[in-house]
Design a protein around this motif. Sequence first.
Motif, PDB file in Angstrom:
ATOM      1  N   UNK A 120       0.833  -1.208   0.000  1.00 60.13           N
ATOM      2  CA  UNK A 120       0.000   0.000   0.000  1.00 60.13           C
ATOM      3  C   UNK A 120       0.864   1.254   0.000  1.00 60.13           C
ATOM      4  N   UNK A 121       1.914   1.262   0.820  1.00 61.54           N
ATOM      5  CA  UNK A 121       2.802   2.429   0.853  1.00 61.54           C
ATOM      6  C   UNK A 121       3.539   2.597  -0.469  1.00 61.54           C
ATOM      7  N   UNK A 122       3.904   1.473  -1.112  1.00 63.24           N
ATOM      8  CA  UNK A 122       4.534   1.561  -2.430  1.00 63.24           C
ATOM      9  C   UNK A 122       3.558   2.109  -3.459  1.00 63.24           C
ATOM     10  N   UNK A 123       2.310   1.683  -3.380  1.00 60.69           N
ATOM     11  CA  UNK A 123       1.272   2.177  -4.293  1.00 60.69           C
ATOM     12  C   UNK A 123       1.102   3.692  -4.134  1.00 60.69           C
ATOM     13  N   UNK A 124       1.240   4.176  -2.906  1.00 58.93           N
ATOM     14  CA  UNK A 124       1.086   5.609  -2.646  1.00 58.93           C
ATOM     15  C   UNK A 124       2.337   6.399  -3.044  1.00 58.93           C
ATOM     16  N   UNK A 125       3.437   5.717  -3.303  1.00 58.02           N
ATOM     17  CA  UNK A 125       4.675   6.396  -3.622  1.00 58.02           C
ATOM     18  C   UNK A 125       5.529   6.719  -2.417  1.00 58.02           C
ATOM     19  N   UNK A 126       5.130   6.244  -1.237  1.00 53.18           N
ATOM     20  CA  UNK A 126       5.887   6.502  -0.011  1.00 53.18           C
ATOM     21  C   UNK A 126       7.093   5.582   0.106  1.00 53.18           C
ATOM     22  N   UNK A 127       7.015   4.405  -0.506  1.00 54.96           N
ATOM     23  CA  UNK A 127       8.056   3.389  -0.422  1.00 54.96           C
ATOM     24  C   UNK A 127       8.506   3.026  -1.830  1.00 54.96           C
ATOM     25  N   UNK A 128       9.815   2.928  -2.027  1.00 58.34           N
ATOM     26  CA  UNK A 128      10.381   2.587  -3.334  1.00 58.34           C
ATOM     27  C   UNK A 128      10.798   1.129  -3.331  1.00 58.34           C
ATOM     28  N   UNK A 129      10.113   0.307  -4.112  1.00 60.75           N
ATOM     29  CA  UNK A 129      10.427  -1.117  -4.172  1.00 60.75           C
ATOM     30  C   UNK A 129      11.839  -1.378  -4.698  1.00 60.75           C
ATOM     31  N   UNK A 130      12.369  -0.488  -5.514  1.00 56.67           N
ATOM     32  CA  UNK A 130      13.670  -0.706  -6.134  1.00 56.67           C
ATOM     33  C   UNK A 130      14.826  -0.157  -5.303  1.00 56.67           C
ATOM     34  N   UNK A 131      14.521   0.509  -4.210  1.00 54.29           N
ATOM     35  CA  UNK A 131      15.576   1.052  -3.358  1.00 54.29           C
ATOM     36  C   UNK A 131      16.160  -0.045  -2.478  1.00 54.29           C
ATOM     37  N   UNK A 132      17.442   0.062  -2.150  1.00 54.02           N
ATOM     38  CA  UNK A 132      18.044  -0.911  -1.246  1.00 54.02           C
ATOM     39  C   UNK A 132      17.581  -0.652   0.185  1.00 54.02           C
ATOM     40  N   UNK A 226       9.662   0.245   7.114  1.00 51.03           N
ATOM     41  CA  UNK A 226       8.358   0.905   7.227  1.00 51.03           C
ATOM     42  C   UNK A 226       8.318   1.837   8.433  1.00 51.03           C
ATOM     43  N   UNK A 227       8.960   1.412   9.523  1.00 48.70           N
ATOM     44  CA  UNK A 227       8.991   2.280  10.700  1.00 48.70           C
ATOM     45  C   UNK A 227       9.747   3.572  10.391  1.00 48.70           C
ATOM     46  N   UNK A 228      10.823   3.465   9.650  1.00 45.27           N
ATOM     47  CA  UNK A 228      11.623   4.661   9.352  1.00 45.27           C
ATOM     48  C   UNK A 228      10.953   5.545   8.303  1.00 45.27           C
ATOM     49  N   UNK A 229      10.277   4.941   7.349  1.00 45.32           N
ATOM     50  CA  UNK A 229       9.584   5.713   6.322  1.00 45.32           C
ATOM     51  C   UNK A 229       8.418   6.497   6.918  1.00 45.32           C
ATOM     52  N   UNK A 230       7.705   5.872   7.851  1.00 45.29           N
ATOM     53  CA  UNK A 230       6.488   6.486   8.390  1.00 45.29           C
ATOM     54  C   UNK A 230       6.702   7.188   9.722  1.00 45.29           C
ATOM     55  N   UNK A 231       7.824   6.899  10.395  1.00 42.60           N
ATOM     56  CA  UNK A 231       8.089   7.528  11.690  1.00 42.60           C
ATOM     57  C   UNK A 231       7.222   7.025  12.804  1.00 42.60           C
TER      58      UNK A 231
END
Length: 394
Positions: A120-132, A226-231
């Motif tokens: 869901x976060x990837x769909x929203x653009x918050x998470x990059x699937x291709x990032x390490x 996910x914890x670091x992306x969303x805080x």
Amino acid sequence: MTEAPLAHLHWSRGYTDPAWVRRYTTSGRELLPSRRVWRGPDPAHSLPTGTAGIEQLTITAPDGRTLTLQDLFAAAETDALLVMHRGTVVYENYPHGLRPHDAHFNASAAKSYVGLLAATLAHRGTLDRDATASSYIPELAGTAFGDSTVDHLLHMGTHVSYAGRPFDKPVEAQRYFAVVAPPLRPYGYSGPTSIREHLTTARATAAPGTGFRYENGNVEALAEILRRVTGTTTSALLSDMIWSRLGADEDAYYVLDSEGAEAACGGFSATARDVARLGEMIRCGGAVADRQIIPNAVTAAITEAPEGYPKRVRFPAAPPSAPANLSYHDFWWILNDPYGSFMASGIHGQRLFISPQLETVIVHYGSQVMSPVAPAAPLVPAFLQIGAHLQRTS
């Protein structure tokens, strides 16, 4: 260094006793620190009830045996079975005294819920699937998980050795339990005492994305991302995005490690009814009534195993002789049956089965021992036959 067989690890011997397993699966909050997943302020979403004659259904196992539902319960050490068809609860049973409002460990079925959050976060653009992973967690740089992408983690695409040991899945599972649960540590234990420390000992034994290896660390690394992306914590994130909007009856909870991080790969507990609500939401394209909880595009993509990953993999608990007939996507098991079914699955018999074409959602909680002398109960064949029966008779 040669690892001892799992049977020789003295801190795992309790898993040969269903009563001990049941104590663990039903009393997590009493045994370890925990954090609640708040159900939110709104009233619970009602679950209509009905009957469908499932009690008299006979199940045919893959080996040709026939089982009654009671036979299946005995084989699976069933703690709860809840069946929904077209949004109605048509069967609910708790053979060993678990009550409808009691939470039960979901074990590795919880991996799928983390996958749902990530997708869901990837769909929203918050998470990059291709990032390490190390781009989000710098201290994992140079580790098997840090050098993998988010997508590699979501598809169990890492090959890892912990602390220089040859990888052995059952042994590593027990060592993970020792990390998060001090009561399960053997005398003289000197290994990692937190999930973060455990992850930093992982080294790659093959390039990421070159195969499938079911391993808890992928989920824990992703949960930290996910914890670091969303805080926020995993518990709060699941509450904010899903649980508080689902119409759940009860709070769920995660057990915590020594640093207060959730055991995301399997330390989640909830009632069977609330997990059924989750499954029904997914079956209905991410919606509860007129409220869209998860984007329809995310739920529709669960069964779309992407290119570049094995299309057929073997279930982790299956013997080596079992066929590799499943697919895996975003921590969900795809059954490749005629009905588009998929499931979240955990040790000791935890299952969330969702079959869009059979319009069926089934939750099973169990406390079965994991041993070659106690063959796994035919749960998935039973679920498919129950769903087919409901479609024929409705």
